[in-house]
Design a protein around this motif. Structure first.
Motif, PDB file in Angstrom:
ATOM      1  N   TYR A   6      47.412  -4.463  -6.056  1.00  0.00           N
ATOM      2  CA  TYR A   6      48.535  -3.837  -6.775  1.00  0.00           C
ATOM      3  C   TYR A   6      49.789  -3.793  -6.126  1.00  0.00           C
ATOM      4  O   TYR A   6      49.541  -2.927  -4.837  1.00  0.00           O
ATOM      5  CB  TYR A   6      48.211  -2.932  -8.258  1.00  0.00           C
ATOM      6  N   LEU A   7      51.120  -4.166  -6.137  1.00  0.00           N
ATOM      7  CA  LEU A   7      52.097  -4.584  -5.688  1.00  0.00           C
ATOM      8  C   LEU A   7      53.164  -3.375  -6.083  1.00  0.00           C
ATOM      9  O   LEU A   7      53.947  -2.714  -5.244  1.00  0.00           O
ATOM     10  CB  LEU A   7      53.172  -5.529  -5.708  1.00  0.00           C
ATOM     11  N   GLU A 108      57.737 -12.939   4.517  1.00  0.00           N
ATOM     12  CA  GLU A 108      58.188 -14.207   5.387  1.00  0.00           C
ATOM     13  C   GLU A 108      56.742 -14.884   5.618  1.00  0.00           C
ATOM     14  O   GLU A 108      57.361 -16.057   5.594  1.00  0.00           O
ATOM     15  CB  GLU A 108      58.564 -13.862   6.889  1.00  0.00           C
ATOM     16  N   TYR A 109      55.340 -13.908   6.141  1.00  0.00           N
ATOM     17  CA  TYR A 109      54.697 -15.342   5.693  1.00  0.00           C
ATOM     18  C   TYR A 109      53.964 -15.982   4.513  1.00  0.00           C
ATOM     19  O   TYR A 109      53.454 -16.788   4.066  1.00  0.00           O
ATOM     20  CB  TYR A 109      53.067 -13.653   6.323  1.00  0.00           C
ATOM     21  N   TYR A 167      51.268 -11.967  -4.808  1.00  0.00           N
ATOM     22  CA  TYR A 167      52.566 -11.753  -4.656  1.00  0.00           C
ATOM     23  C   TYR A 167      52.959 -13.438  -4.616  1.00  0.00           C
ATOM     24  O   TYR A 167      54.165 -13.558  -5.373  1.00  0.00           O
ATOM     25  CB  TYR A 167      52.335 -11.446  -3.206  1.00  0.00           C
ATOM     26  N   LEU A 168      52.548 -14.215  -4.540  1.00  0.00           N
ATOM     27  CA  LEU A 168      52.743 -15.657  -4.651  1.00  0.00           C
ATOM     28  C   LEU A 168      53.360 -15.706  -5.985  1.00  0.00           C
ATOM     29  O   LEU A 168      51.785 -15.204  -6.670  1.00  0.00           O
ATOM     30  CB  LEU A 168      51.684 -16.270  -4.061  1.00  0.00           C
ATOM     31  N   PRO A 169      53.998 -16.546  -6.870  1.00  0.00           N
ATOM     32  CA  PRO A 169      54.153 -17.018  -7.755  1.00  0.00           C
ATOM     33  C   PRO A 169      52.993 -17.833  -8.345  1.00  0.00           C
ATOM     34  O   PRO A 169      52.490 -18.866  -7.718  1.00  0.00           O
ATOM     35  CB  PRO A 169      55.558 -18.128  -8.001  1.00  0.00           C
ATOM     36  N   ILE A 177      61.517 -11.877  -3.902  1.00  0.00           N
ATOM     37  CA  ILE A 177      62.126  -9.938  -2.794  1.00  0.00           C
ATOM     38  C   ILE A 177      62.272  -9.005  -3.494  1.00  0.00           C
ATOM     39  O   ILE A 177      61.685  -7.634  -3.252  1.00  0.00           O
ATOM     40  CB  ILE A 177      63.491 -10.324  -2.218  1.00  0.00           C
ATOM     41  N   THR A 178      62.464  -8.872  -5.123  1.00  0.00           N
ATOM     42  CA  THR A 178      62.623  -7.293  -5.760  1.00  0.00           C
ATOM     43  C   THR A 178      61.356  -7.083  -5.560  1.00  0.00           C
ATOM     44  O   THR A 178      60.773  -5.644  -5.804  1.00  0.00           O
ATOM     45  CB  THR A 178      63.058  -7.656  -6.707  1.00  0.00           C
TER      46      THR A 178
END
Length: 231
Positions: A6-7, A108-109, A167-169, A177-178
């Motif tokens: 989880y982010l 960035e990765y 994380y990736l859409p 970035i948010t």
């Protein structure tokens, strides 16, 4: 069971007991300590121990080869034979490259991986019914390289999969970035939550704090031994 990463702290906290219940359903001969140890392994790579402050802090970064054509002198460069394990890739002219190690953020990765996937999708027709997440571990895509640039090691890439899945859409060209900033803010809170749960069951030796502090001390000792040998 593949534990989700989880982010945000709120999402992690709200889903903690739901995932614990699923854990017990799949692993009936385990306990909450085993679950917490698995969570510790999942989140530890994005943290480090700070000696000065005696606490754990966020460090969501990764080391990667930055390959380029040797048109000018650089310090600390080596020949880049391929992205993986020093083996030459078929039909590759990467022997003409040199590389240096760079440390980049996980944001960035993730963007680099997203660019690779979108470039592949723009050139191929096997995307019907699929999205970005279906290709995040595709060997051909991940290890491909067009000229100079970052060179992804597929084995190392495996450790980034939980983060990339979160994380990736599903569709799109850029990362958020948010959301990444929220992750950097939340990761320490998540670690502290895990450690508190471990302390409550007297499993102090398994805390993320203890693990990262021990690893940091070991690295310092190795460094000191190396300096002693060199002198």
């Amino acid at each position: 069971m593949e534990l989700p990463l989880y982010l945000s702290f709120n999402e992690f906290e709200n889903r903690y007991y739901d995932n614990l219940e699923k854990w017990f359903e799949e692993y009936q001969n385990t306990n909450e300590i085993d679950y917490l140890k698995a969570l510790s392994e999942l989140y530890s790579p994005y943290l480090y121990y700070n000696f000065e402050n005696d606490r754990i802090q966020a460090d969501a970064s990764i080391q990667i080869k930055d390959c380029f054509f040797p048109y000018f002198e650089k310090i600390g460069i080596s020949f880049c034979t391929s992205c993986e394990n020093g083996k030459s890739a078929k039909n590759s002219k990467s022997i003409n490259h040199v590389f240096e190690w760079k440390t980049i953020t996980m944001m960035e990765y993730a963007q680099h991986i997203l660019d690779k996937i979108n470039k592949y999708l723009s050139r191929n027709n096997d995307k019907e019914g699929k999205n970005i997440l279906d290709f995040i571990n595709n060997h051909e895509i991940i290890t491909s390289r067009d000229g100079a640039g970052y060179c992804v090691n597929y084995n190392q890439h495996q450790s980034t999969i939980p983060f990339l899945k979160a994380y990736l859409p599903v569709h799109g060209q850029t990362v958020n970035i948010t959301v990444y900033r929220d992750f950097i803010f939340s990761i320490v809170q998540i670690a502290e939550f895990i450690d508190q749960k471990l302390k409550e069951v007297q499993a102090f030796e398994y805390t993320i704090y203890s693990k990262l502090k021990s690893e940091a001390k070991f690295k310092v000792q190795l460094s000191q031994q190396y300096l002693t040998m060199c002198n």
